[in-house]
Design an enzyme around this catalytic site. Structure first.
Site, PDB file in Angstrom:
ATOM      1  N   TYR A 143       3.388 118.180  90.349  1.00 43.99           N
ATOM      2  CA  TYR A 143       4.810 118.495  90.482  1.00 43.99           C
ATOM      3  C   TYR A 143       5.552 118.890  89.200  1.00 43.99           C
ATOM      4  O   TYR A 143       6.702 119.308  89.270  1.00 43.99           O
ATOM      5  CB  TYR A 143       5.533 117.320  91.156  1.00 43.99           C
ATOM      6  CG  TYR A 143       5.047 117.110  92.576  1.00 43.99           C
ATOM      7  CD1 TYR A 143       5.430 117.980  93.593  1.00 43.99           C
ATOM      8  CD2 TYR A 143       4.182 116.077  92.905  1.00 43.99           C
ATOM      9  CE1 TYR A 143       4.978 117.814  94.892  1.00 43.99           C
ATOM     10  CE2 TYR A 143       3.727 115.899  94.211  1.00 43.99           C
ATOM     11  CZ  TYR A 143       4.123 116.769  95.189  1.00 43.99           C
ATOM     12  OH  TYR A 143       3.672 116.610  96.479  1.00 43.99           O
ATOM     13  N   PHE A 434       8.338 106.113  99.375  1.00 42.39           N
ATOM     14  CA  PHE A 434       8.924 106.890 100.480  1.00 42.39           C
ATOM     15  C   PHE A 434       8.106 108.137 100.688  1.00 42.39           C
ATOM     16  O   PHE A 434       7.230 108.448  99.888  1.00 42.39           O
ATOM     17  CB  PHE A 434      10.396 107.255 100.203  1.00 42.39           C
ATOM     18  CG  PHE A 434      10.649 108.003  98.927  1.00 42.39           C
ATOM     19  CD1 PHE A 434      10.569 109.399  98.892  1.00 42.39           C
ATOM     20  CD2 PHE A 434      10.946 107.326  97.753  1.00 42.39           C
ATOM     21  CE1 PHE A 434      10.795 110.096  97.703  1.00 42.39           C
ATOM     22  CE2 PHE A 434      11.174 108.012  96.564  1.00 42.39           C
ATOM     23  CZ  PHE A 434      11.107 109.401  96.538  1.00 42.39           C
TER      24      PHE A 434
END
Ligand SMILES: CC(=O)SCCNC(=O)CCNC(=O)[C@H](O)C(C)(C)COP(=O)(O)OP(=O)(O)OC[C@H]1O[C@@H](n2cnc3c(N)ncnc32)[C@H](O)[C@@H]1OP(=O)(O)O
Length: 434
Positions: A143, A434
């Site tokens: 990322y 999450f």
């Protein structure tokens, strides 16, 4: 199989986010497509055996926020984002775009599908007013190229109770305080308010929504998410106000006729230091328990120093970077946080995606509040958007990044000066995956 609710920039209005150049279409899914989307997600996460979690996905579905890549009618990639409040240094919250459920099928990897989904989602997030995007990276090298940087760390401990009797004597107490076990229903009722107070004290913390509490307390069972009812205890002060909670599990292990149980702390919330001490004292005094594992705690949490022998705490094996941040609105993000010292620093930010690109002045007033504006003044430091994300919550420092060759000092002494500004008294931390 259409979806018409995206509404972000680049959306031509028919649900197609990005025409791309190949035959594979990137688009938001409709509510009645969660089942095949969930199946694609399971395949992408190498969980071919998991039964459908479509009911749960339906609860997560929001218009435009569950993306798929579709090839010849098949879902070959998944991507989801949702809005959440992120606490920043000083206790303010900023709107964050949380990214999760990112998969590309093994049959379609390295053809740019992630890049296309990411570009579409970040554009939508910026248009909705998100100051930052956040995610938990499965692998370190994915990322950074999209401007994300590692911004919080998980830091756990293994505590050997054969080597410590527990907390030191003389630590603060809560006169009239008490600890009681709580049912899952009580946790659903009392936990949210406690957590809402707690999260504003912890930079890096995220809001927990109703679905989070329902899943964690077993009201909703999610296939693939192995839930067993944990132990939960609440701490109340003399007035009866809930000031803390600990949630844990225990493996019931015996060496012959000797108990040798391990207690694993799953959640630990304390609004003040005396409550934290009371809850730790409770955790370390459970009969039969010989080892306490705290899988994820703030990197600067004082816990080991509370023990009568801090060496009884050894670092948890999986300590690593945890939440990654990508700054989308530099001025909004840096205006919202507070700073360690007055001063001014000018940052030259390189950002391939453009959102944070340019030269920014962060000017900090004597009261620790800051103002971030575009400037044409000479820059003090040069860095990429990824490093800006790593620095934003104070979880990383400028001198360390400069030493690693990841930030360039354009003016001698600028790294040390910027460090004084950006420093935070409490390390950033987010306990929630999450
Ligand atoms: C927030 C989360 O959900 S984390 C979970 C992420 N998902 C996973 O790890 C599941 C298994 N992995 C996958 O599904 C895929 O490999 C993904 C989603 C990580 C990448 O999808 P792809 O479509 O192959 O990525 P894409 O082709 O767009 O690659 C873009 C760039 O990232 C690079 N890249 C992609 N994945 C990786 C990786 N795992 N490690 C290193 N580089 C990577 C590519 O080489 C490419 O580089 P370039 O821009 O220099 O050419």
């Amino acid at each position: 199989m259409g979806n018409d609710a995206y509404g972000g920039p680049g959306d031509p209005g028919n649900g197609r986010l990005d025409e791309g150049t190949g035959a594979v279409e990137i688009r938001a899914i409709a509510e009645d497509e969660v089942e095949p989307w969930d199946r694609a997600l399971s395949l992408g996460f190498l969980r071919s055996h998991v039964e459908s979690a479509a009911d749960y996905r339906r609860r997560q579905w929001e218009p435009g926020r569950l993306l798929a890549a579709v090839d010849d009618g098949r879902f070959v990639a998944t991507f989801r984002s949702f809005d959440v409040e992120l606490t920043v240094p000083g206790g303010a919250v900023v709107p964050a775009n949380a990214i999760t459920s990112v998969t590309v099928s093994a049959t379609h990897r390295r053809r740019g599908l992630l890049r296309r989904m990411m570009s579409a989602d970040l554009a939508g997030a910026r248009a909705r007013g998100a100051a930052v995007a956040i995610l938990i990276a499965a692998e370190y090298n994915i990322y950074g190229r999209y401007g994300f940087g590692p911004a919080t760390r998980g830091h756990g401990w293994n505590i050997d109770l054969q080597r410590t009797r527990g907390l030191r004597a003389g630590l603060p107490t809560v006169p009239g305080g008490r600890i009681d076990f709580a049912t899952m229903a009580e946790m659903r009722k009392l936990g949210p308010e406690l957590h809402d107070r707690w999260r504003l004290t912890q930079p890096g913390a995220l809001a927990r929504d109703e679905l989070w509490w329902k899943r964690q307390t077993g009201e909703i069972k999610v296939p693939g998410f192995d839930w067993k009812e944990p132990f939960a205890a609440l701490h109340r002060d003399a007035e009866g106000t809930v000031t803390g909670a600990v949630v844990y599990k225990v493996d019931d292990n015996w060496d012959g006729s000797y108990p040798n149980c391990t207690l694993t702390v799953l959640d630990f919330l304390a609004l003040d230091r005396p409550t934290a001490c009371a809850l730790w004292r409770f955790v370390f005094s459970v009969d039969w328990v010989r080892k306490v594992v705290v899988e994820n705690l703030g990197p600067d949490d004082p816990l080991p120093l509370l023990l009568d022998d801090p060496r009884a705490a050894t670092p948890y094996v999986e300590n690593a970077d945890f939440m990654w941040v990508r700054v989308l609105d530099v001025a909004a993000a840096f205006d919202a946080r507070t700073y360690g010292a007055p001063g001014r620093v000018v940052l030259e930010v390189e950002d391939r995606e453009g959102w944070a690109a340019g030269r920014w002045a962060v000017e900090v007033a004597p009261d620790g509040t800051g103002r971030c504006t575009r400037t044409t003044d000479a820059a003090d430091l040069a860095l990429t958007a990824s490093q800006l994300g790593a620095l934003y919550l104070g979880g990383e420092t400028v001198p360390r990044l400069a030493a690693a060759g990841l930030v360039t000092e354009l003016r001698p002494g600028a790294a040390a000066a910027a460090d004084l500004l950006l420093r935070t008294p409490l390390a950033a931390w987010n306990p929630d995956g999450f």
